[in-house]
Write an enzyme that holds these catalytic residues in place. Structure first.
Site, short mmCIF file in Angstrom:
data_model
loop_
_atom_site.label_atom_id
_atom_site.label_comp_id
_atom_site.label_asym_id
_atom_site.label_seq_id
_atom_site.Cartn_x
_atom_site.Cartn_y
_atom_site.Cartn_z
N SER A 82 33.72 36.20 47.37
CA SER A 82 34.63 35.10 47.05
C SER A 82 34.33 33.93 47.99
CB SER A 82 36.08 35.57 47.14
OG SER A 82 36.95 34.65 46.50
N ASP A 165 35.43 37.54 35.56
CA ASP A 165 36.10 37.03 36.76
C ASP A 165 36.93 35.80 36.41
OD1 ASP A 165 36.83 36.17 39.31
OD2 ASP A 165 34.85 36.53 40.17
N HIS A 197 36.80 39.92 39.45
CA HIS A 197 36.61 39.38 40.80
C HIS A 197 36.39 40.53 41.77
CE1 HIS A 197 36.53 36.08 43.54
NE2 HIS A 197 37.56 36.51 44.25
#
Length: 226
Positions: A82, A165, A197
């Protein structure tokens, strides 16, 4: 770590860190400015500092680990998910001779795209948050975006993305991939269409970490001969 604002890494068991340590890697997790748990001033010190002072904190910590004798300067790698994926790519852009390789996992690679795709810009609160932490100057965001600065990359790359995601849509990874292809910069690519994600299916996680360990060993492990 991801987030990045208000999130932090804690001292304690972390299975991913343990996996790497079990293979002989020393792992350092940095609570750079903007992280949580250190007060409001520290948190706000990270606003509009993606790729700038927040990245300097990671660089300084890396150099400290080398100076202390914990890390071999010829065998350093940088990895994150991320925001951490963003920081990993920014690491090899801002410090092209420091790291031997980088792994970006469901990472942000074009700051401008954060205003267009994903679940954050879908609300007024999300848009205001992006304005606060990123700014709105397109030229400035491009200067701090890996996808717009691939010409500075020397280190081998591994990119991992999930096709479903919603937080960091695959458009981010595609933007970086397109830029790398145009510059003919090689990379390893792992996309799972049904993951989000982060990978959650056991078979996909096994594949991811098997490939990740092989990638790290090829570029920083004992087999490199450094």
């Amino acid at each position: 770590h991801g987030g990045p604002h208000g999130i932090r890494d804690y001292w304690g068991f972390n299975w991913e860190t343990q996996l790497l340590a079990s293979r002989g890697y020393a792992v350092m997790q940095v609570n750079f400015r903007g992280s949580g748990g250190y007060g409001d001033d520290f948190l706000r010190a990270g606003y509009k500092q993606w790729g700038l002072r927040m990245q300097d904190d990671i660089t300084d910590a890396t150099k400290w680990a080398v100076q202390q004798g914990y890390a071999d300067p010829k065998r350093l790698s940088i990895y994150g998910a991320s925001y951490g994926g963003y920081a990993a790519l920014e690491g090899v852009i801002r410090e092209p001779d420091l790291y031997r390789c980088a792994i970006g996992y469901v990472g942000v690679y074009d700051l401008g795209l954060m205003y267009k795709y994903g679940d954050i810009p879908g609300s007024l609160y999300g848009k205001r948050f992006l304005e606060m932490v990123l700014g709105t100057d397109n030229a400035d965001m491009r200067a701090r975006s890996p996808a717009w600065n691939v010409d500075k990359i020397k280190a081998p790359l591994m990119l991992v993305a999930g096709g479903r995601d919603q937080r960091v849509p695959v458009a981010q990874a595609d933007a970086l991939r397109d830029a790398l292809d145009k510059r003919k910069v090689s990379y390893e690519w792992l996309l799972k269409d049904k993951e989000g994600h982060g990978f959650y299916r056991t078979d996909n996680k096994v594949e991811l970490y098997t490939k990740m360990l092989a990638f790290l060993d090829a570029h920083t492990g004992a087999s490199t001969g450094h």
